[in-house]
Motif scaffolding. Structure first.
Motif, PDB file in Angstrom:
ATOM      1  N   LEU A 113       0.831  -1.208   0.000  1.00 16.27           N
ATOM      2  CA  LEU A 113       0.000   0.000   0.000  1.00 16.27           C
ATOM      3  C   LEU A 113       0.863   1.254   0.000  1.00 16.27           C
ATOM      4  N   LEU A 114       1.947   1.225   0.740  1.00 12.30           N
ATOM      5  CA  LEU A 114       2.871   2.369   0.769  1.00 12.30           C
ATOM      6  C   LEU A 114       3.512   2.584  -0.601  1.00 12.30           C
ATOM      7  N   ALA A 115       3.799   1.511  -1.309  1.00 14.46           N
ATOM      8  CA  ALA A 115       4.384   1.630  -2.649  1.00 14.46           C
ATOM      9  C   ALA A 115       3.425   2.332  -3.612  1.00 14.46           C
ATOM     10  N   GLN A 116       2.124   2.199  -3.365  1.00 11.94           N
ATOM     11  CA  GLN A 116       1.116   2.840  -4.209  1.00 11.94           C
ATOM     12  C   GLN A 116       0.881   4.303  -3.841  1.00 11.94           C
ATOM     13  N   ASP A 117       1.410   4.745  -2.703  1.00 13.04           N
ATOM     14  CA  ASP A 117       1.197   6.115  -2.237  1.00 13.04           C
ATOM     15  C   ASP A 117       2.539   6.738  -1.836  1.00 13.04           C
ATOM     16  N   PRO A 118       3.273   7.285  -2.808  1.00 19.53           N
ATOM     17  CA  PRO A 118       4.604   7.831  -2.526  1.00 19.53           C
ATOM     18  C   PRO A 118       4.618   8.954  -1.483  1.00 19.53           C
ATOM     19  N   ALA A 119       3.492   9.630  -1.299  1.00 23.81           N
ATOM     20  CA  ALA A 119       3.438  10.738  -0.338  1.00 23.81           C
ATOM     21  C   ALA A 119       3.189  10.272   1.101  1.00 23.81           C
ATOM     22  N   ALA A 120       2.797   9.033   1.271  1.00 23.15           N
ATOM     23  CA  ALA A 120       2.485   8.536   2.614  1.00 23.15           C
ATOM     24  C   ALA A 120       3.754   8.384   3.439  1.00 23.15           C
ATOM     25  N   PRO A 121       3.695   8.763   4.725  1.00 25.62           N
ATOM     26  CA  PRO A 121       4.845   8.513   5.607  1.00 25.62           C
ATOM     27  C   PRO A 121       5.193   7.038   5.595  1.00 25.62           C
ATOM     28  N   ARG A 122       6.456   6.755   5.616  1.00 31.59           N
ATOM     29  CA  ARG A 122       6.955   5.384   5.515  1.00 31.59           C
ATOM     30  C   ARG A 122       6.901   4.681   6.858  1.00 31.59           C
ATOM     31  N   ARG A 123       5.671   4.344   7.247  1.00 31.24           N
ATOM     32  CA  ARG A 123       5.403   3.605   8.479  1.00 31.24           C
ATOM     33  C   ARG A 123       4.290   2.611   8.185  1.00 31.24           C
ATOM     34  N   ARG A 124       4.530   1.351   8.498  1.00 31.36           N
ATOM     35  CA  ARG A 124       3.497   0.332   8.305  1.00 31.36           C
ATOM     36  C   ARG A 124       2.398   0.527   9.342  1.00 31.36           C
TER      37      ARG A 124
END
Length: 143
Positions: A51-62
């Motif tokens: 899901l993070l890979a699909q949203d480059p703007a999202a903070p990198r935290r699972r």
């Protein structure tokens, strides 16, 4: 039954605003064993990387949300390991009131999570334990 839902911080903000979780995929333990639930949580954490890979703007935290659902609302779709199953939830969303907790990476894990997003086979985030949050803490976490 506890069901583990992969998410991201922006998606979590949407959950808090809408009062429900949209569920494309979820994971569950097929036994009441705590170790199996731990494995299901980390299967959801792996999906959170996608899901993070699909949203480059999202903070990198699972982010993994945990919902407590009646068994009849959960349908097995396939195995993810010896004690973990990929499941489908009946309906298009889960009400916020069905959530039990959230598990989220500490900010210090962000560089390793970013590396794991870039290369999912790297195992870069594997040494980071997700931190437990009560539901009442989530708005403060996002502030």
């Amino acid at each position: 039954m506890y069901v583990f839902l992969p998410s991201t911080l922006p998606a979590l903000a949407t959950v808090l605003d809408e009062g429900r979780v949209r569920v494309p995929v979820a994971f569950a333990a097929d036994t009441d064993d705590e170790e199996a639930e731990y494995e299901a949580m980390y299967a959801a954490a792996e999906e959170s990387l996608r899901l993070l890979a699909q949203d480059p703007a999202a903070p990198r935290r699972r982010v993994v949300l945990v919902a407590n659902l009646a068994d009849h609302l959960v349908e097995e779709e396939g195995r993810e390991g010896p004690d973990v199953v990929r499941v489908r939830i009946t309906g298009d969303s889960i009400p916020y009131k069905r959530l039990a907790s959230a598990h989220i990476d500490d900010e210090a894990a962000a560089p390793d999570v970013a590396a794991a997003v870039a290369d999912p086979d790297s195992g870069a985030a594997d040494d980071h334990e997700l931190m437990w949050y009560a539901l009442q803490e989530l708005r403060h976490l996002l502030a």
